[in-house]
Design a protein around this motif. Structure first.
Motif, PDB file in Angstrom:
ATOM      1  N   LEU A 239      -2.220 -19.316  39.022  1.00  0.00           N
ATOM      2  CA  LEU A 239      -2.115 -18.729  40.243  1.00  0.00           C
ATOM      3  C   LEU A 239      -1.331 -19.722  41.261  1.00  0.00           C
ATOM      4  CD1 LEU A 239      -5.559 -17.553  40.345  1.00  0.00           C
ATOM      5  CD2 LEU A 239      -3.635 -16.080  40.158  1.00  0.00           C
ATOM      6  N   ASN A 240      -1.400 -20.924  40.853  1.00  0.00           N
ATOM      7  CA  ASN A 240      -0.665 -21.966  41.683  1.00  0.00           C
ATOM      8  C   ASN A 240       0.113 -22.940  40.890  1.00  0.00           C
ATOM      9  OD1 ASN A 240      -3.758 -22.678  43.680  1.00  0.00           O
ATOM     10  ND2 ASN A 240      -2.036 -21.376  44.093  1.00  0.00           N
ATOM     11  N   THR A 241       1.548 -23.261  41.366  1.00  0.00           N
ATOM     12  CA  THR A 241       2.259 -24.401  40.932  1.00  0.00           C
ATOM     13  C   THR A 241       1.613 -25.715  41.362  1.00  0.00           C
ATOM     14  OG1 THR A 241       3.618 -24.736  43.128  1.00  0.00           O
ATOM     15  CG2 THR A 241       4.233 -23.069  41.097  1.00  0.00           C
ATOM     16  N   LEU A 242       1.688 -26.799  40.705  1.00  0.00           N
ATOM     17  CA  LEU A 242       1.294 -27.992  41.312  1.00  0.00           C
ATOM     18  C   LEU A 242       1.635 -28.287  42.627  1.00  0.00           C
ATOM     19  CD1 LEU A 242      -0.351 -30.448  40.500  1.00  0.00           C
ATOM     20  CD2 LEU A 242       2.037 -31.577  39.759  1.00  0.00           C
TER      21      LEU A 242
ATOM     22  N   MET B 271     -10.407 -26.701  37.313  1.00  0.00           N
ATOM     23  CA  MET B 271      -8.943 -26.259  37.569  1.00  0.00           C
ATOM     24  C   MET B 271      -8.647 -26.259  39.151  1.00  0.00           C
ATOM     25  SD  MET B 271      -7.105 -26.973  34.938  1.00  0.00           S
ATOM     26  CE  MET B 271      -5.482 -26.251  35.661  1.00  0.00           C
ATOM     27  N   PHE B 272      -9.559 -25.642  39.574  1.00  0.00           N
ATOM     28  CA  PHE B 272      -9.230 -25.147  41.203  1.00  0.00           C
ATOM     29  C   PHE B 272      -7.940 -24.495  41.013  1.00  0.00           C
ATOM     30  CE2 PHE B 272     -12.367 -28.381  41.936  1.00  0.00           C
ATOM     31  CZ  PHE B 272     -13.033 -28.137  42.755  1.00  0.00           C
ATOM     32  N   ASP B 273      -7.579 -23.541  40.256  1.00  0.00           N
ATOM     33  CA  ASP B 273      -6.414 -22.549  40.184  1.00  0.00           C
ATOM     34  C   ASP B 273      -6.518 -21.699  41.213  1.00  0.00           C
ATOM     35  OD1 ASP B 273      -3.904 -21.959  39.456  1.00  0.00           O
ATOM     36  OD2 ASP B 273      -4.793 -20.369  37.742  1.00  0.00           O
ATOM     37  N   GLY B 274      -5.791 -21.306  42.243  1.00  0.00           N
ATOM     38  CA  GLY B 274      -5.834 -20.351  43.102  1.00  0.00           C
ATOM     39  C   GLY B 274      -6.434 -21.200  44.435  1.00  0.00           C
ATOM     40  N   VAL B 275      -7.094 -22.257  44.151  1.00  0.00           N
ATOM     41  CA  VAL B 275      -7.972 -22.666  45.606  1.00  0.00           C
ATOM     42  C   VAL B 275      -8.585 -21.410  46.368  1.00  0.00           C
ATOM     43  CG1 VAL B 275      -8.063 -24.477  47.303  1.00  0.00           C
ATOM     44  CG2 VAL B 275      -6.332 -24.738  45.406  1.00  0.00           C
ATOM     45  N   HIS B 276      -9.317 -20.686  45.616  1.00  0.00           N
ATOM     46  CA  HIS B 276      -9.514 -19.313  46.301  1.00  0.00           C
ATOM     47  C   HIS B 276     -10.968 -19.587  47.096  1.00  0.00           C
ATOM     48  CE1 HIS B 276     -12.665 -19.446  43.246  1.00  0.00           C
ATOM     49  NE2 HIS B 276     -11.763 -19.115  42.129  1.00  0.00           N
ATOM     50  N   LEU B 277     -11.699 -18.667  47.636  1.00  0.00           N
ATOM     51  CA  LEU B 277     -12.657 -18.703  48.510  1.00  0.00           C
ATOM     52  C   LEU B 277     -13.927 -19.275  47.830  1.00  0.00           C
ATOM     53  CD1 LEU B 277     -12.475 -15.252  50.451  1.00  0.00           C
ATOM     54  CD2 LEU B 277     -11.787 -17.704  51.308  1.00  0.00           C
TER      55      LEU B 277
ATOM     56  N   SER C 187      -2.570 -14.652  51.495  1.00  0.00           N
ATOM     57  CA  SER C 187      -1.487 -13.886  50.575  1.00  0.00           C
ATOM     58  C   SER C 187      -0.959 -14.630  49.513  1.00  0.00           C
ATOM     59  CB  SER C 187      -0.419 -13.265  51.696  1.00  0.00           C
ATOM     60  OG  SER C 187      -1.231 -12.612  52.532  1.00  0.00           O
ATOM     61  N   TYR C 188      -1.039 -14.032  48.418  1.00  0.00           N
ATOM     62  CA  TYR C 188      -0.547 -14.729  47.248  1.00  0.00           C
ATOM     63  C   TYR C 188       0.902 -14.978  47.482  1.00  0.00           C
ATOM     64  CZ  TYR C 188       0.295 -15.594  42.090  1.00  0.00           C
ATOM     65  OH  TYR C 188       0.424 -16.236  40.782  1.00  0.00           O
ATOM     66  N   PRO C 189       1.294 -16.295  46.926  1.00  0.00           N
ATOM     67  CA  PRO C 189       2.817 -16.571  47.411  1.00  0.00           C
ATOM     68  C   PRO C 189       3.450 -16.902  46.108  1.00  0.00           C
ATOM     69  CG  PRO C 189       1.233 -18.635  47.290  1.00  0.00           C
ATOM     70  CD  PRO C 189       0.577 -17.511  46.943  1.00  0.00           C
ATOM     71  N   LEU C 190       4.901 -16.871  46.282  1.00  0.00           N
ATOM     72  CA  LEU C 190       5.686 -17.237  45.193  1.00  0.00           C
ATOM     73  C   LEU C 190       7.026 -17.899  45.865  1.00  0.00           C
ATOM     74  CD1 LEU C 190       7.166 -16.955  42.536  1.00  0.00           C
ATOM     75  CD2 LEU C 190       8.029 -14.669  43.041  1.00  0.00           C
ATOM     76  N   THR C 191       7.338 -18.917  45.408  1.00  0.00           N
ATOM     77  CA  THR C 191       8.355 -20.206  45.946  1.00  0.00           C
ATOM     78  C   THR C 191       9.201 -20.251  44.889  1.00  0.00           C
ATOM     79  OG1 THR C 191       6.951 -20.902  47.618  1.00  0.00           O
ATOM     80  CG2 THR C 191       8.883 -22.107  46.986  1.00  0.00           C
TER      81      THR C 191
ATOM     82  N   THR D 183      20.055  -7.831  47.469  1.00  0.00           N
ATOM     83  CA  THR D 183      18.635  -8.306  47.001  1.00  0.00           C
ATOM     84  C   THR D 183      19.076  -9.851  46.702  1.00  0.00           C
ATOM     85  OG1 THR D 183      18.734  -7.815  44.892  1.00  0.00           O
ATOM     86  CG2 THR D 183      17.535  -6.515  46.293  1.00  0.00           C
ATOM     87  N   ALA D 184      17.685 -10.793  47.187  1.00  0.00           N
ATOM     88  CA  ALA D 184      17.794 -12.171  46.766  1.00  0.00           C
ATOM     89  C   ALA D 184      17.156 -12.282  45.587  1.00  0.00           C
ATOM     90  CB  ALA D 184      17.422 -12.884  47.892  1.00  0.00           C
ATOM     91  N   ASN D 185      17.739 -12.981  44.470  1.00  0.00           N
ATOM     92  CA  ASN D 185      17.131 -13.056  43.264  1.00  0.00           C
ATOM     93  C   ASN D 185      16.357 -14.329  43.147  1.00  0.00           C
ATOM     94  OD1 ASN D 185      18.156 -10.974  40.833  1.00  0.00           O
ATOM     95  ND2 ASN D 185      19.609 -11.096  42.441  1.00  0.00           N
ATOM     96  N   ILE D 186      15.201 -14.395  42.840  1.00  0.00           N
ATOM     97  CA  ILE D 186      14.456 -15.516  42.892  1.00  0.00           C
ATOM     98  C   ILE D 186      14.048 -16.050  41.458  1.00  0.00           C
ATOM     99  CG2 ILE D 186      11.973 -16.483  43.569  1.00  0.00           C
ATOM    100  CD1 ILE D 186      11.893 -13.942  45.556  1.00  0.00           C
ATOM    101  N   ASP D 187      14.477 -17.310  41.333  1.00  0.00           N
ATOM    102  CA  ASP D 187      14.227 -18.196  40.083  1.00  0.00           C
ATOM    103  C   ASP D 187      12.659 -18.620  40.067  1.00  0.00           C
ATOM    104  OD1 ASP D 187      14.450 -19.382  38.032  1.00  0.00           O
ATOM    105  OD2 ASP D 187      15.365 -21.311  38.872  1.00  0.00           O
ATOM    106  N   VAL D 188      12.058 -17.696  39.322  1.00  0.00           N
ATOM    107  CA  VAL D 188      10.342 -17.828  39.374  1.00  0.00           C
ATOM    108  C   VAL D 188      10.070 -19.176  38.482  1.00  0.00           C
ATOM    109  CG1 VAL D 188       8.335 -16.912  38.591  1.00  0.00           C
ATOM    110  CG2 VAL D 188      10.167 -15.333  39.656  1.00  0.00           C
ATOM    111  N   PRO D 189       9.169 -20.077  38.821  1.00  0.00           N
ATOM    112  CA  PRO D 189       8.743 -21.059  38.168  1.00  0.00           C
ATOM    113  C   PRO D 189       7.988 -20.803  36.944  1.00  0.00           C
ATOM    114  CG  PRO D 189       8.255 -21.614  40.506  1.00  0.00           C
ATOM    115  CD  PRO D 189       8.700 -20.033  40.261  1.00  0.00           C
ATOM    116  N   VAL D 190       8.204 -21.632  35.841  1.00  0.00           N
ATOM    117  CA  VAL D 190       8.107 -21.194  34.413  1.00  0.00           C
ATOM    118  C   VAL D 190       6.508 -20.600  34.388  1.00  0.00           C
ATOM    119  CG1 VAL D 190       7.860 -23.525  33.566  1.00  0.00           C
ATOM    120  CG2 VAL D 190       8.339 -21.544  32.040  1.00  0.00           C
TER     121      VAL D 190
END
Length: 308
Positions: free
Chosen positions: A70-73, A22-28, A186-190, A207-214
């Motif tokens: 951890l990651n979106t596509l 899966m490589f979710d996070g593409v971590h160390l 650093s863990y991101p959220l877009t 504040t800026a309200n962020i629409d979080v990917p589902v």
């Protein structure tokens, strides 16, 4: 970087050095595999490749499973491209794939379709029906199917093996600094900035309200110090995940909103990225707005003093 998602009639003409997962996070830990993969590809005149899945196979096995990633596509592909990988195979998990044994997967997918000549596998990775595929199986098939195989040991951070699961647990516990150490970034959220109730502006903290990917994993509810990136410009920010219990105690909807220091532009509809740097405190229900503002003032001072 080439991205291939249609496997029906695909046959690679180029011999590959490949890893799968899966490589979710593409971590160390993932990067250790990828770096080895790239080195082998260069030394053996192969192209490097990753075989992964999207969406997560758990969604196929249980459509009601609200698995958080951890990651979106988009994040995952960006991180993999930065790693130097030349080919990404994105497989949709389906019934036919589910029923492939480890041996069938090796022969029909890795060798016949993808022309794999060298496989790099993580220390605990399994594949195929009933997890019948592993390093031992690959080793036993390598001569017959004409490929090489390497198994890598787990990468450690402070005596702990790095894994996507441990990173998720750290984030859900609010330990973003620990998660970032394992990720290597650093863990991101877009997400896009959307309209909220505009309660923050009434107390001097708009504040800026962020629409979080589902399917994006959110860290534990609470307050965080974050980097804010808007059109390649950096700002310091205080981010809140929670239900705003002090000013909106009848609503249990989870909100993700960020107060951006030294910023007063209209960014509704703009996509922004926040990167979690440190945890400030749990979500608190204050006795009144005065106490809330006092805490926000303290959070702001801590954010201003934080070494980004």
């Amino acid at each position: 970087m080439k991205i291939i998602s249609d496997f029906n009639d695909y046959h690679s003409k180029t011999p590959l050095a490949l890893s799968l997962g899966m490589f979710d996070g593409v971590h160390l830990g993932h990067l250790s595999i990828i770096n080895t993969l790239n080195e082998i590809a260069r030394s053996e005149d192969l192209e490097s490749a990753i075989l992964s899945f999207w969406p997560h196979p758990r969604k196929f096995l249980n459509p009601d499973d609200n698995v958080k990633m951890l990651n979106t596509l988009e994040e995952k592909l960006e991180l993999l491209e930065k790693s130097g990988i030349q080919n990404i195979f994105l497989k949709t998990f389906d019934e036919d794939f589910r029923n492939l044994t480890g041996s069938e997967f090796c022969e029909q997918v890795l060798v016949d379709k993808l022309n794999v000549k060298h496989i790099i596998i993580g220390h605990d990775h399994t594949f195929g029906k009933n997890k019948s595929g592993n390093f031992d199986l690959l080793k036993s098939l390598s001569t017959e199917l004409d490929f090489k195989v390497n198994q890598l040991e787990a990468v450690q951070s402070e005596d702990l093996n790095i894994s996507s699961t441990k990173i998720r647990l750290a984030l859900l516990d609010g330990r973003v600094a620990d998660a970032n150490k394992m990720l290597g970034y650093s863990y991101p959220l877009t997400g896009k900035v959307i309209h909220g109730k505009k309660l923050g502006r009434t107390i001097g903290y708009p504040t800026a309200n962020i629409d979080v990917p589902v399917n994006k994993l959110l860290p534990k509810s609470g307050a965080y110090i974050v980097e804010v990136w808007i059109e390649n410009a950096f700002y310091k920010g205080m981010l809140s995940i929670g239900t705003n219990p002090t000013v909106d105690n009848e609503n249990e909807t989870l909100h993700t909103e960020v107060y951006i220091l030294d910023f007063d532009q209209d960014i509704y509809g703009t996509e922004i990225t926040v990167r979690f740097r440190d945890y400030l405190h749990d979500e608190i229900k204050f006795e009144g707005l005065e106490k809330l503002i006092e805490k926000l003032d303290l959070d702001k001072r801590l954010t201003e003093e934080f070494q980004f």
